[in-house]
Design an enzyme around this catalytic site. Structure first.
Site, PDB file in Angstrom:
ATOM      1  N   GLU A 258      -6.070   0.332   4.704  1.00  9.03           N
ATOM      2  CA  GLU A 258      -6.698   0.514   3.292  1.00  9.03           C
ATOM      3  C   GLU A 258      -6.703  -0.815   2.651  1.00  9.03           C
ATOM      4  O   GLU A 258      -5.501  -1.364   2.736  1.00  9.03           O
ATOM      5  CB  GLU A 258      -5.918   1.617   2.462  1.00  9.03           C
ATOM      6  CG  GLU A 258      -5.744   2.788   3.034  1.00  9.03           C
ATOM      7  CD  GLU A 258      -6.969   3.732   2.791  1.00  9.03           C
ATOM      8  OE1 GLU A 258      -7.776   3.218   2.137  1.00  9.03           O
ATOM      9  OE2 GLU A 258      -6.898   4.682   3.518  1.00  9.03           O
ATOM     10  N   CYS A 297      -6.477  -0.935  -6.119  1.00 10.43           N
ATOM     11  CA  CYS A 297      -7.156  -1.195  -5.122  1.00 10.43           C
ATOM     12  C   CYS A 297      -8.735  -0.412  -5.380  1.00 10.43           C
ATOM     13  O   CYS A 297      -9.564  -0.823  -4.770  1.00 10.43           O
ATOM     14  CB  CYS A 297      -6.780  -0.839  -3.737  1.00 10.43           C
ATOM     15  SG  CYS A 297      -6.343   0.975  -3.752  1.00 10.43           S
TER      16      CYS A 297
HETATM   17  P1  NAP Z   1      -0.848  -8.321   1.762  1.00 12.13           P
HETATM   18  O1  NAP Z   1      -0.523  -9.708   1.626  1.00 12.13           O
HETATM   19  O2  NAP Z   1      -1.790  -8.100   2.864  1.00 12.13           O
HETATM   20  O3  NAP Z   1       0.739  -7.498   2.036  1.00 12.13           O
HETATM   21  C1  NAP Z   1       0.385  -6.504   2.356  1.00 12.13           C
HETATM   22  C2  NAP Z   1       1.611  -5.984   3.266  1.00 12.13           C
HETATM   23  O4  NAP Z   1       1.616  -6.494   4.372  1.00 12.13           O
HETATM   24  C3  NAP Z   1       2.896  -6.362   2.284  1.00 12.13           C
HETATM   25  O5  NAP Z   1       4.002  -5.518   2.875  1.00 12.13           O
HETATM   26  C4  NAP Z   1       3.292  -7.867   3.405  1.00 12.13           C
HETATM   27  O6  NAP Z   1       4.743  -8.076   3.200  1.00 12.13           O
HETATM   28  C5  NAP Z   1       2.634  -7.280   4.854  1.00 12.13           C
HETATM   29  N1  NAP Z   1       2.390  -8.380   5.687  1.00 12.13           N
HETATM   30  C6  NAP Z   1       2.011  -9.661   5.234  1.00 12.13           C
HETATM   31  N2  NAP Z   1       1.673 -10.341   6.497  1.00 12.13           N
HETATM   32  C7  NAP Z   1       1.999  -9.420   7.678  1.00 12.13           C
HETATM   33  C8  NAP Z   1       2.169  -9.801   8.754  1.00 12.13           C
HETATM   34  N3  NAP Z   1       1.703 -10.778   9.414  1.00 12.13           N
HETATM   35  N4  NAP Z   1       2.350  -8.508   9.751  1.00 12.13           N
HETATM   36  C9  NAP Z   1       2.679  -7.383   9.046  1.00 12.13           C
HETATM   37  N5  NAP Z   1       2.732  -7.532   7.784  1.00 12.13           N
HETATM   38  C10 NAP Z   1       2.529  -8.294   7.047  1.00 12.13           C
HETATM   39  O7  NAP Z   1      -1.522  -7.673   0.573  1.00 12.13           O
HETATM   40  P2  NAP Z   1      -0.813  -7.566  -0.905  1.00 12.13           P
HETATM   41  O8  NAP Z   1      -1.070  -8.921  -1.682  1.00 12.13           O
HETATM   42  O9  NAP Z   1       0.479  -6.891  -0.904  1.00 12.13           O
HETATM   43  O10 NAP Z   1      -1.712  -6.518  -1.596  1.00 12.13           O
HETATM   44  C11 NAP Z   1      -3.061  -6.770  -2.423  1.00 12.13           C
HETATM   45  C12 NAP Z   1      -4.385  -6.317  -1.440  1.00 12.13           C
HETATM   46  O11 NAP Z   1      -4.013  -4.904  -1.129  1.00 12.13           O
HETATM   47  C13 NAP Z   1      -5.465  -6.142  -2.478  1.00 12.13           C
HETATM   48  O12 NAP Z   1      -6.491  -6.891  -1.600  1.00 12.13           O
HETATM   49  C14 NAP Z   1      -5.594  -4.718  -2.421  1.00 12.13           C
HETATM   50  O13 NAP Z   1      -7.296  -4.698  -2.474  1.00 12.13           O
HETATM   51  C15 NAP Z   1      -5.098  -4.286  -1.471  1.00 12.13           C
HETATM   52  N6  NAP Z   1      -4.775  -2.630  -1.711  1.00 12.13           N
HETATM   53  C16 NAP Z   1      -5.621  -1.918  -1.046  1.00 12.13           C
HETATM   54  C17 NAP Z   1      -5.205  -0.487  -1.288  1.00 12.13           C
HETATM   55  C18 NAP Z   1      -6.151   0.636  -0.717  1.00 12.13           C
HETATM   56  O14 NAP Z   1      -5.582   1.776  -0.656  1.00 12.13           O
HETATM   57  N7  NAP Z   1      -7.246   0.453   0.011  1.00 12.13           N
HETATM   58  C19 NAP Z   1      -4.199  -0.220  -2.171  1.00 12.13           C
HETATM   59  C20 NAP Z   1      -3.680  -1.347  -2.840  1.00 12.13           C
HETATM   60  C21 NAP Z   1      -3.802  -2.510  -2.480  1.00 12.13           C
HETATM   61  P3  NAP Z   1       5.240  -9.168   2.375  1.00 12.13           P
HETATM   62  O15 NAP Z   1       5.249  -8.397   1.024  1.00 12.13           O
HETATM   63  O16 NAP Z   1       6.617  -9.382   2.801  1.00 12.13           O
HETATM   64  O17 NAP Z   1       4.349 -10.246   2.732  1.00 12.13           O
END
Ligand code: NAP
Length: 521
Positions: A258, A297
């Site tokens: 997602e 999101c």
């Molecule tokens: P993110 O930076 O991609 O982080 C998401 C998760 O991935 C966090 O738990 C992060 O951990 C982890 N992560 C980061 N780098 C990783 C790696 N190399 N390997 C494994 N895990 C890793 O996203 P975010 O900033 O938290 O969220 C915002 C984004 O999420 C927005 O773009 C939004 O559109 C999207 N979103 C989508 C939905 C949906 O249902 N489609 C829902 C909510 C949000 P850390 O926090 O420890 O870095």
């Protein structure tokens, strides 16, 4: 004073990391709250424990028994609700209504799956339809069954829904009989950790059924095995990294993504300024921009209107958004709290300035007064409405269809006629949700079907449903969540459809005497 270091729960025990911890902050006051650290955890061993102990114990229960566990979890979460609101206020900087979407939304989702599970057979597997005959006289047949996957479910979650993000995935996983390991986003890991702690302390689930790892994600994917499943919510960039990991490319770990989504709302061409449809549209676009400070999101990022109505919509939206009081959610006049962190505020400002290079600013959130908080510290930004003046400009501009600004920001975009408006929506390259507002049922139904291939959900609002619809951005457990293309290509929720991800479908081929026995297992 040293901060509490939240322990991880893995391998059936609480363990603190051994490295340098990361602090979690109050995004309004700037104060450090607690710390997390996952350094030194034996992930492989912890995952083995989850699979072998948690998985086996869950699969020994029937669907209905597991549904009862979910009902007990919903009750427990309800009991501790006030504590969750306090954590959300401190760590996410959200007003009560916004915390409710995360916390009460989670409790409602768990409760819904408890009820859905009670309607399932008191069995250990699900049969799909009737056997198909493979030989003369049906003497040899094929029956499709679904059995719970034999591994664990790893959830890597985004910062914006520390509560709902856990439970919208964990409810169908646990109901399916699959143990869960959740790694919440670091910035808001506290609420997820507390909920797991409450469930573990209450002894509702078998050992190993629910684990939490807070802090760095390093090594998590390396610990996956072929029968595990991975569910990720977050940015498209991180999703791409996960997709290229050997667990996915070589072990075929089933993966649900997602990701970002440039969702749309469209006002139908037959609308007149000030009519019921117009009002419903204005209300919903303003609400979507400001709920959780736009950190949803599913939030509306592009609002499409007939060109002739552009000025009326711009005026009405500006008026409504200007009334939103922004600042410290502890102040009862405040309607919109903070973004989650300084890093997120910078990312939003950066994305916004990119979009502003291609658009006109109709309402500038930087100019909004911040109530009861120090603007140099608080991660607050007022609602910001951008716009393009003509349909031709919308068609010529890529940025509004490409750049997701994860904050209280949307673009107002005029269209010349409905086919061209729908074509512009498709430039989002696949979204979680589009909403359509109109009064002509037949035209709305046609528009919904036209939008369907590019969306996981199409939300249609008429004057009759304006007062009772569930909201463009609200994800209901009965409805599918997920979208094609850029939105990640995932599918979650949708009632019992969610169980598919946590089951393996197998065709069992034999004579009726064996297949009948299977049904009795
Ligand atoms: P993110 O930076 O991609 O982080 C998401 C998760 O991935 C966090 O738990 C992060 O951990 C982890 N992560 C980061 N780098 C990783 C790696 N190399 N390997 C494994 N895990 C890793 O996203 P975010 O900033 O938290 O969220 C915002 C984004 O999420 C927005 O773009 C939004 O559109 C999207 N979103 C989508 C939905 C949906 O249902 N489609 C829902 C909510 C949000 P850390 O926090 O420890 O870095």
């Amino acid at each position: 004073m040293s901060l509490e270091r939240l322990p991880n729960y893995l391998g059936g025990r609480w363990i603190s990391g051994t490295g340098t911890p990361t602090s979690l902050f109050d995004p309004v006051l700037g104060t450090a709250l607690v710390q997390v650290d996952a350094t030194g955890l034996d992930l492989k061993d912890g995952f083995r424990f989850a699979r072998e102990q948690g998985g086996a114990a869950l699969r020994a229960l029937t669907y209905r028994q597991r549904a009862e566990l979910l009902a007990a979890i919903a009750q427990l979460l309800q009991k501790h609700r006030d504590a969750y609101y306090e954590i959300a206020l401190a760590n996410s900087g959200t007003v009560k209504n916004d915390s409710a979407i995360d916390i009460d939304g989670a409790i409602y989702t768990v409760g819904t799956y408890a009820k859905l599970g009670a309607s399932l057979p008191d069995a250990h597997f699900l049969r799909e339809g009737e056997p198909a005959s493979l030989a003369k006289d049906a003497a040899f047949q094929s029956l499709h069954v679904q059995t719970p996957v034999a591994g664990l479910a790893l959830f890597i979650n985004a910062f914006n829904f520390p509560s709902w993000g856990l439970w919208e995935k964990a409810a169908p996983a646990l109901l399916s009989g699959v143990p869960v390991v959740v790694k919440p986003a670091t910035a808001t890991a506290w609420l997820t950790q507390r909920m797991v702690k409450d469930v573990v302390d209450a002894g509702i689930l078998p050992a190993g059924a629910l684990s939490v790892v807070c802090g760095s994600s390093a090594g998590l994917l390396d610990a996956l095995e072929p029968f595990d499943v991975l569910s990720f919510t977050g940015s498209a960039e991180t999703a791409a990294t996960l997709r290229s990991h050997a667990a996915v490319t070589r072990l075929s770990v089933r993966t649900n993504i997602e990701a970002d989504s440039i969702n749309s709302a469209l006002l139908m061409p037959d609308t007149r300024a000030g009519d019921a449809t117009f009002d419903a549209f204005i209300k919903e676009v303003a609400r979507e921009m400001t709920v959780k400070s736009g950190q949803k999101c599913t939030a509306i990022r592009r609002a499409f209107v007939p060109a002739a109505l552009f000025d009326d919509v711009a005026t009405a939206l500006r008026e409504r958004l200007a009334k939103v009081v922004v600042g410290n959610p502890r102040n009862e006049t405040v309607r919109m709290g903070a973004l989650v962190s300084r890093a997120q505020l910078s990312a939003v400002r950066e994305g916004l300035s990119q979009l502003q290079r291609h658009t006109r600013t109709l309402l500038d959130g930087n100019a909004a007064p911040i109530v009861d908080a120090d603007p140099k510290v608080a991660c607050c930004l007022g609602p910001t409405l951008l716009g393009l003046d003509t349909p031709e400009a919308v068609e010529a501009t890529a940025a509004v269809h490409d750049i997701e600004v994860f904050g209280p920001v949307a673009a107002l975009l005029p269209y010349a006629d409905l086919p061209r408006g729908l074509a512009q929506i498709r430039r989002g390259q696949g979204s979680l949700v589009a909403s359509v507002y109109g009064a002509d049922d037949a035209a709305l139904a046609r528009a919904a079907l036209a939008l369907a291939p590019g969306h996981g959900r199409v939300h249609v609002v008429t004057p009759q449903t304006a007062a009772l619809h569930t909201g463009h951005g609200n994800v209901m457990p009965q409805s599918l969540h997920g979208g094609p293309g850029r939105a990640g290509g995932g599918e979650e929720l949708g009632g019992l459809r969610a169980l598919n991800f946590y089951h393996r479908r197998t065709a069992i081929q034999s004579g009726p005497s064996v297949l009948t026995q299977l049904q009795e297992t």
